[in-house]
Structures are given as structure tokens and as C-alpha cells.
Design an enzyme around this catalytic site. Structure first.
Site, PDB file in Angstrom:
ATOM      1  N   GLY A 154       0.808  -1.213   0.000  1.00 23.31           N
ATOM      2  CA  GLY A 154       0.000   0.000   0.000  1.00 23.31           C
ATOM      3  C   GLY A 154       0.838   1.258   0.000  1.00 23.31           C
ATOM      4  O   GLY A 154       1.884   1.325   0.646  1.00 23.31           O
ATOM      5  N   ASP A 210       0.519   1.043   8.757  1.00 24.25           N
ATOM      6  CA  ASP A 210       0.061   0.155   9.829  1.00 24.25           C
ATOM      7  C   ASP A 210       1.012   0.128  11.017  1.00 24.25           C
ATOM      8  O   ASP A 210       0.632  -0.323  12.100  1.00 24.25           O
ATOM      9  CB  ASP A 210      -0.116  -1.270   9.298  1.00 24.25           C
ATOM     10  N   GLU A 251     -10.740  -1.392  10.949  1.00 29.09           N
ATOM     11  CA  GLU A 251     -11.409  -2.280   9.994  1.00 29.09           C
ATOM     12  C   GLU A 251     -11.225  -3.747  10.364  1.00 29.09           C
ATOM     13  O   GLU A 251     -12.017  -4.599   9.970  1.00 29.09           O
ATOM     14  CB  GLU A 251     -10.863  -2.041   8.583  1.00 29.09           C
ATOM     15  N   ARG A 279      -5.499  -4.057   9.873  1.00 28.74           N
ATOM     16  CA  ARG A 279      -6.015  -5.424   9.794  1.00 28.74           C
ATOM     17  C   ARG A 279      -5.889  -6.146  11.129  1.00 28.74           C
ATOM     18  O   ARG A 279      -6.869  -6.562  11.729  1.00 28.74           O
ATOM     19  CB  ARG A 279      -5.250  -6.191   8.712  1.00 28.74           C
TER      20      ARG A 279
END
Length: 415
Positions: A15, A145, A245, A191
Site C-alpha cells: 500500500g 500500519d 477495519e 487489519r
């Protein structure tokens, strides 16, 4: 392996972030100044570009445009999600990459990415060594992240965290303006590690953030969620929720997965999204007549260069530059990482971390930093994150709009 003479190649993977190109600028500008580096290439879409022999010739770029990469978001040479298989099971990709490296005399390889990208780096480094091919391989970290192991933090996180915190502060003022009851649920990327959602705590720390914060490190209890939202709405008339998420229930299922089957990406990861809407549906049933709104930050949190942290830009650039200097000095099979010396004043040192310690591992938010029942995070998180979001470093404006880098992207002729 010192004194290697040949081409330096950079690939970007995974990403995008606000500062992945700052790392690219560090690699490119430093590599262009090294006498043992005969050419500087950018792989078109990461490892796939290598397999297809598709490279950009960075020597044909304007230096000023390369400098502008420091403030240009996303992946300038193209990213990819492609996971190399175990070479013992299927060595075909590795053999093809070795063939390409030999053909173009690529002796320095830099891969800019997260967990899976460091795994690619590690596998290639080991394969080259086993094959007797001299090539110094270096990992350049990036991920919003913030979940790479061993390193204190990751380039990309500071800017994304600053965006999340700032946007929650702005949203707070909008979502609390009316005299009617309302619940706003905001979904943030993350995640299995909740570092980015945790950044909402920076806004809450300023009394302008969410009431509840849910991270994937702690199992999500739907009934407790209902009770807490009801209580906050009864007390304040408004409730703002920050949710990762990737939150899961106590059975280990992602919340959207409870209601539908999730597809997977090329890395085999579940394709998430829709968590906020699922929770809004739950609130709609629990609090009929209360206005609800689901918001997904989605892609916009990854490349919000207009809110880039100066600390983040500087460290991302230095990670790329130092990776080149290390490789030219003979270092291989390492990733440039950060060791924090102190938080106040903020001070770090750059370290070389073995790729085997980083590949396919995840660093999660410490459980002792997370308050129960979505109440937020402790002061330990605030002290950790605040230094990473300091300062402002963004593209110059032309006609009121950012002037991002515009590369020529001239291809290297195939051999």
C-alpha cells in the site's frame, strides 16, 4: 560484499503512503552519487517489473523532480501486491529474477515496503547467496500500519496518524453541531494491528475526538458496544466511534465476516471494509430514531501528503539514503530501522535489522496501553506517538494546488 560495481534497483511494494516516495528520493539521489553504481533503475510495479524486465531509467530524470518526490504521495514508480512462493516449492520466480539481475548487472537491490515486502527481500537475498550471485539486498521500511517488528516505528505511520488525529478533530466539530441525537462511526485502516486507529486517541487527548476506540488487539463485544453507545447518547446526545477495519469477535471472525463471506487479495489477506456500516446497522436497531452515519477513511488516509509530518518525511528520506550507503559499504540482508533513544526530547538512531527478524512478523499495540471497553489508550501511547507527528513538510503550491513530482519515466531498453 564491498566494492561491487553495477546497477542499483529500487522496487516499491504494498500500500502507498505519504512518504514512500521520500524513501525513493533518498535511494535515488544517494545512488546517483555513488561511483560504484553504474546505473539507477526503478522497477515498474515492484517485483513484477523485475520479472517482466520493465525498468525506469532514473539517470534520465531531472534532479529537481527527484527532489520533489520527498513531498509527493503514493508510489511514483508503481506498487504491487505479489508474494513470492517458497523457493523450495517453486523456484521459478527466483530463477527468473536471477536471470534478469545477471542480464542487467544489478548488484544493489532495495525493496521499499512492509511485512510481505521484507519477506520478498529476505527470500531473494538468501537465494542470491545460495546461487553464488553477489548482490547486496536492503529493505527500506514503509507502512501506515506501523506493524513491522523490531523497529520502533515505520515511515508512513507518523503522517497517517497525523491525518487520522486531525480529521477526527475536524469531524468532532461537525458531528456535534446539531441539537439532534447522532452516532458517527468512523472506520480506520488496520487489519491485525491497531496503531492507526489508536491515533484517534491523539484527538481525544485534546478533548476533540471519539468517545470510543476499538482496536483489533482486543476482541470486540457487540453487546458491550451497544450498551456503551446507548449510555453515551443518553448522557451527551452524541457519540463518535473510531473503529479499526480489522476488529474481530471472540471467535476470531472479522465483524463484517459475521454477516458475509470476505474475498481475499493476492497476498491471501481478507479484503476488509464495511465494518463501520455493520456497526451502524447494529446501532440503528438498538437506537431507533437516532441519526447514524458510517464513514470510511479508506484510501485517503494513506496518501494525505498535505498533512505530512516533517519528522516522517525526514526519516523516510534518511532510511532510503542510509540503505544505499550501507549497501555500498558491503551490507546485505538488512532493513534500515529506528531505535528510539528518548521521547522528550525525541531522539532516534538508525539501525540495521536482519530481514529474517522482520519478514512476516507483526508488531501490535501493547495490550497494557489499551483501556477496557473502548475507552481509549493510556498516556504511554500519547508519549509514543506525539513525537512522530511533529512539524509540517509538504509540496510547494502552484495556483493554490500542490506541485508534485512529474517524472519522465523513460524505460530502460530490454536486452
Amino acid at each position: 560484499m564491498k566494492n561491487l560495481k553495477g546497477v542499483a534497483l529500487l522496487g516499491q511494494s504494498g500500500g502507498p503512503t505519504s512518504v514512500i516516495n521520500a524513501s525513493a528520493a533518498g535511494v535515488f539521489l544517494e545512488a546517483l552519487n555513488q561511483e560504484n553504481i553504474t546505473g539507477v533503475y526503478g522497477a515498474v510495479h515492484g517485483v513484477k517489473g523485475i520479472l517482466n524486465e520493465e525498468f525506469y531509467d532514473i539517470k534520465k530524470e531531472d534532479i529537481e523532480e527527484l527532489k520533489r518526490l520527498k513531498n509527493t504521495p503514493s508510489s511514483a514508480i508503481g506498487s504491487v501486491r505479489y508474494k513470492l512462493k517458497n523457493p523450495k516449492q517453486d523456484p521459478s520466480d527466483y530463477q527468473r529474477i536471477l536471470e534478469v539481475f545477471k542480464k542487467y548487472n544489478i548488484r544493489y537491490f532495495f525493496y521499499n515496503g512492509g511485512n510481505d515486502s521484507m519477506d520478498t527481500c529476505n527470500k531473494l537475498s538468501k537465494f542470491f547467496k545460495k546461487s553464488g550471485y553477489e548482490c547486496n539486498v536492503m529493505g527500506v521500511p514503509k507502512t501506515i500500519d506501523n506493524d513491522l517488528s523490531v523497529t520502533d516505528h515505520c515511515p508512513g505511520y507518523g503522517s497517517a496518524a497525523k491525518y487520522v488525529a486531525t480529521t477526527f478533530m475536524e469531524l468532532f466539530h461537525d458531528a456535534t453541531v446539531y441539537d439532534t441525537p447522532m452516532v458517527t462511526i468512523v472506520e480506520v485502516m488496520g487489519r491485525n494491528a491497531g496503531w492507526l486507529t489508536a491515533a484517534a486517541m491523539l484527538a481525544k487527548h485534546k478533548n476533540q475526538g471519539p468517545d470510543l476506540i476499538y482496536l483489533p488487539e482486543v476482541a470486540f463485544n457487540t453487546e458491550q458496544f451497544r450498551r456503551d453507545v446507548k449510555e453515551i447518547v443518553k448522557k451527551k446526545g452524541k457519540c463518535i466511534v473510531a473503529v479499526s477495519e480489522g476488529i474481530k469477535n471472540d471467535e476470531g471472525k472479522y465483524i463484517p465476516e459475521v454477516f458475509k463471506e470476505l474475498s481475499t487479495d493476492s497476498f491471501g489477506h481478507a479484503q476488509l471494509g464495511g465494518t463501520a456500516q455493520v456497526l451502524v446497522d447494529i446501532v440503528d436497531h438498538a437506537l431507533p430514531g437516532v441519526k447514524t452515519r458510517a464513514i470510511e477513511f479508506s484510501l485517503i488516509q494513506r496518501s494525505a501528503a498535505h498533512l505530512a509530518s516533517k519528522v516522517d518525511v525526514k526519516e523516510a528520506f534518511e532510511a532510503g539514503r542510509r540503505a544505499v550507503k550501507a549497501a555500498v559499504s558491503g551490507t546485505t540482508d538488512k532493513m534500515i530501522g529506528f531505535q528510539r533513544i528518548s521521547s522528550n526530547p525525541y531522539k532516534i538512531k538508525y539501525v540495521k535489522i536482519p530481514l529474517s527478524k522482520v519478514a512476516n512478523t507483526e508488531k501490535k499495540v501493547p495490550l497494557e496501553w489499551i483501556l477496557p471497553n473502548g475507552k481509549g489508550l493510556t498516556i504511554d501511547y500519547i508519549n509514543y506517538a506525539l513525537p512522530l507527528i511533529q512539524g509540517d513538510d509538504k509540496a510547494a503550491l502552484v495556483d493554490g494546488l500542490p506541485r508534485f513530482a512529474q517524472l519522465n519515466k523513460i524505460r530502460v531498453p530490454k536486452k
